[in-house]
Scaffold this motif. Structure first.
Motif, PDB file in Angstrom:
ATOM      1  N   ASP A 262       0.814  -1.218   0.000  1.00  0.00           N
ATOM      2  CA  ASP A 262       0.000   0.000   0.000  1.00  0.00           C
ATOM      3  C   ASP A 262       0.847   1.268   0.000  1.00  0.00           C
ATOM      4  O   ASP A 262       0.308   2.371  -0.012  1.00  0.00           O
ATOM      5  CB  ASP A 262      -0.972   0.004   1.184  1.00  0.00           C
ATOM      6  N   CYS A 265       1.695   3.588  -5.486  1.00  0.00           N
ATOM      7  CA  CYS A 265       0.566   4.111  -6.270  1.00  0.00           C
ATOM      8  C   CYS A 265       0.915   3.900  -7.741  1.00  0.00           C
ATOM      9  O   CYS A 265       1.930   4.417  -8.221  1.00  0.00           O
ATOM     10  CB  CYS A 265       0.329   5.587  -5.985  1.00  0.00           C
ATOM     11  N   ILE A 286      -2.442   1.501  -4.707  1.00  0.00           N
ATOM     12  CA  ILE A 286      -3.532   2.427  -5.031  1.00  0.00           C
ATOM     13  C   ILE A 286      -3.493   2.767  -6.512  1.00  0.00           C
ATOM     14  O   ILE A 286      -2.416   2.954  -7.091  1.00  0.00           O
ATOM     15  CB  ILE A 286      -3.424   3.689  -4.164  1.00  0.00           C
ATOM     16  N   ARG A 313      -8.331   0.489  -3.938  1.00  0.00           N
ATOM     17  CA  ARG A 313      -8.524   1.905  -3.612  1.00  0.00           C
ATOM     18  C   ARG A 313      -7.991   2.759  -4.747  1.00  0.00           C
ATOM     19  O   ARG A 313      -7.040   2.385  -5.429  1.00  0.00           O
ATOM     20  CB  ARG A 313      -7.805   2.269  -2.310  1.00  0.00           C
ATOM     21  N   PHE A 314      -8.599   3.929  -4.916  1.00  0.00           N
ATOM     22  CA  PHE A 314      -8.197   4.819  -6.000  1.00  0.00           C
ATOM     23  C   PHE A 314      -8.193   6.263  -5.509  1.00  0.00           C
ATOM     24  O   PHE A 314      -8.834   6.626  -4.524  1.00  0.00           O
ATOM     25  CB  PHE A 314      -9.160   4.692  -7.194  1.00  0.00           C
ATOM     26  N   GLY A 315      -7.471   7.089  -6.240  1.00  0.00           N
ATOM     27  CA  GLY A 315      -7.551   8.538  -6.092  1.00  0.00           C
ATOM     28  C   GLY A 315      -7.468   9.139  -7.478  1.00  0.00           C
ATOM     29  O   GLY A 315      -7.264   8.429  -8.473  1.00  0.00           O
ATOM     30  N   GLY A 361     -14.353   7.717  -2.101  1.00  0.00           N
ATOM     31  CA  GLY A 361     -13.237   6.879  -2.525  1.00  0.00           C
ATOM     32  C   GLY A 361     -12.014   7.693  -2.884  1.00  0.00           C
ATOM     33  O   GLY A 361     -10.884   7.339  -2.518  1.00  0.00           O
ATOM     34  N   GLY A 365      -8.614   7.341  -0.809  1.00  0.00           N
ATOM     35  CA  GLY A 365      -7.515   6.766  -1.577  1.00  0.00           C
ATOM     36  C   GLY A 365      -6.456   7.782  -1.946  1.00  0.00           C
ATOM     37  O   GLY A 365      -5.263   7.484  -1.931  1.00  0.00           O
ATOM     38  N   ALA A 369      -2.539   7.619  -0.907  1.00  0.00           N
ATOM     39  CA  ALA A 369      -1.502   7.595  -1.935  1.00  0.00           C
ATOM     40  C   ALA A 369      -0.424   8.643  -1.688  1.00  0.00           C
ATOM     41  O   ALA A 369       0.724   8.467  -2.096  1.00  0.00           O
ATOM     42  CB  ALA A 369      -2.121   7.806  -3.308  1.00  0.00           C
TER      43      ALA A 369
END
Length: 449
Positions: A262, A265, A286, A313-315, A361, A365, A369
């Motif tokens: 984690d 990214c 991520i 998970r995202f950003g 989200g 996230g 990140a």
């Protein structure tokens, strides 16, 4: 100390009414729910946490709109990159700082409270290192200091033009470092960011095209506390070239050789098999999605539904910075999925708001990140954005969020970072000064472009 009162506020456990937030010493020191405003409170309609913009190349803001002229043949990411290289070779440190400051004003006015600056414009115009190797990184820090945005600085290691350690090309000369030079650059970047409150310094191996396996391993042994970001699987040609080099697709190669966690990214990760998608999610890496840039460059569509169902998970980030907007990025992300699946409300829980799912989200996230904190909770950073609905329609909670993201139904009004109000009535407090300098710099650059 500042106290804000909102008719509605989005807290970690959901919407709350009649909320008072006390901001003190850069943090949220108290939250009260179901209370009336008191004398001296700033009154707002809706309060949200700011969002992290997890992927930015600040200098590219200066070329926004300059690559929309079709060439003699079909255009692609690779033809766009040629224009970008030409632009990158023109600017000096003062000019880059002016462009970065303009960009960060626009980010703050959009409701972003922190930027992940994937910074690879390192050297002088002839490709020689500055006497101070961190000169350009210090300009990014100065632009953040001037505008008040939070920073996770990601100095980029870039050594090759293609898989297998190919010699870099002339257009890449301002980006290139060996390991020793990059270590010195990283040390300078850490010293520069130490002057900014709540800043973070990570690293960014540019891509598997630009680093060898041995270099990727060595980079992870350097001294830094922040995250690791890498471009991966953005283009079909990149995937094909990676298979030709290694026998594996880019994300599969990283999963098998880089021990993803984690802390990582993966920027774009557009072209993955279902197996890669699930394995990436399970590893905790991520997804750094840049929906507007990915659409602008014709990259493709991220396999979001499978990734999220697997617990990923995202950003979001604005990447090439051709357009800056939280709602714009989230709307484009959802619409890309609708076009791909020929369905509606793809990225939402059954019976739930699409806008809310996307916003929550991306806040969670994106902060993870960039190794930052997020959310309106006691003890968290006082990074807050207020929305002003365009019309008083009596909407509440998720209706306001969906209107903001999909219908331009609300505008960013005020933004606080570390408890300091940087934006009021939609305008950054340094907007005019920063814009005037930006205009002057752009006229200089366009004359030479």
């Amino acid at each position: 100390m500042t106290t804000l009162h909102a008719k509605q506020a989005l807290l970690p456990d959901g919407w709350a009414n009649d909320v008072r937030l006390t901001l003190k010493d850069r943090r949220i020191s108290a939250i009260e729910q179901g209370v009336e405003a008191k004398v001296g409170d700033e009154r707002h309609d809706v309060l949200l946490p700011t969002m992290a913009n997890l992927h930015s190349h600040a200098f590219q803001r200066g070329m926004a709109g300059l690559a929309e002229l079709r060439g003699p043949d079909s255009d692609s990411f690779w033809s766009w990159r040629t224009v970008m290289y030409r632009f990158a070779l023109t600017m000096n440190p003062e000019q880059m700082q002016a462009i970065a400051a303009q960009l960060y004003v626009e980010m703050l006015e959009a409701g972003f409270g922190r930027v992940g600056e994937f910074h690879y414009l390192h050297h002088d115009r002839d490709g020689s290192a500055f006497t101070n190797r961190a000169e350009m990184a210090e300009r990014i820090v100065a632009a953040c200091d001037e505008t008040g945005i939070g920073l996770t600085l990601l100095p980029v290691f870039y050594a090759h033009s293609g898989f297998g350690g190919q010699v870099p090309n002339e257009g890449q000369r301002r980006f290139i470092n060996d390991l020793d030079g990059f270590a010195a650059l990283l040390d300078g970047a850490k010293k520069a960011t130490s002057r900014l409150p709540c800043s973070v310094t990570g690293i960014a191996p540019h891509s598997l095209r630009a680093v060898t396996p041995e270099q990727l391993s060595a980079l992870q042994q350097l001294s830094f506390d922040g995250p690791i970001h890498i471009h991966v699987a953005e283009q079909v040609k990149e995937v094909e070239d990676c298979v030709a080099w290694s026998g594996k697709r880019p994300v599969a190669w990283l999963l098998d050789n880089a021990a993803l966690t984690d802390r990582w990214c993966l920027i774009h990760a557009t072209h993955m098999t279902e197996d890669e998608t699930v394995r990436m999610a399970k590893a905790g890496a991520i997804a750094g999605l840049c929906p507007i840039t990915e659409a602008n460059l014709g990259d493709g569509t991220f396999n979001a539904e499978v990734f999220l169902k697997a617990g990923g998970r995202f950003g979001v980030g604005s990447d090439s910075n051709i357009l800056i907007g939280i709602a714009d990025e989230l709307r484009q992300l959802e619409y890309s999925q609708r076009l791909s699946h020929r369905a509606r409300n793809v990225l939402a829980l059954p019976g739930g708001s699409t806008g809310r799912y996307l916003f929550d989200g991306a806040v969670i996230g994106g902060a993870a990140a960039l190794m930052a904190e997020s959310g309106l909770a006691v003890g968290k950073p006082a990074d807050v954005v207020s929305l002003k609905p365009r019309h008083d329609l009596g909407l509440s909670g998720d209706q306001v969020m969906d209107g903001f993201i999909f219908a331009n139904g609300a505008l960013v009004d005020c933004v606080w970072v570390g408890g300091v109000k940087q934006v009021e009535a939609g305008r950054h407090k340094a907007r005019e000064k920063v814009a005037a300098r930006f205009v002057g710099v752009m006229r200089e650059l366009m004359a030479a472009f």
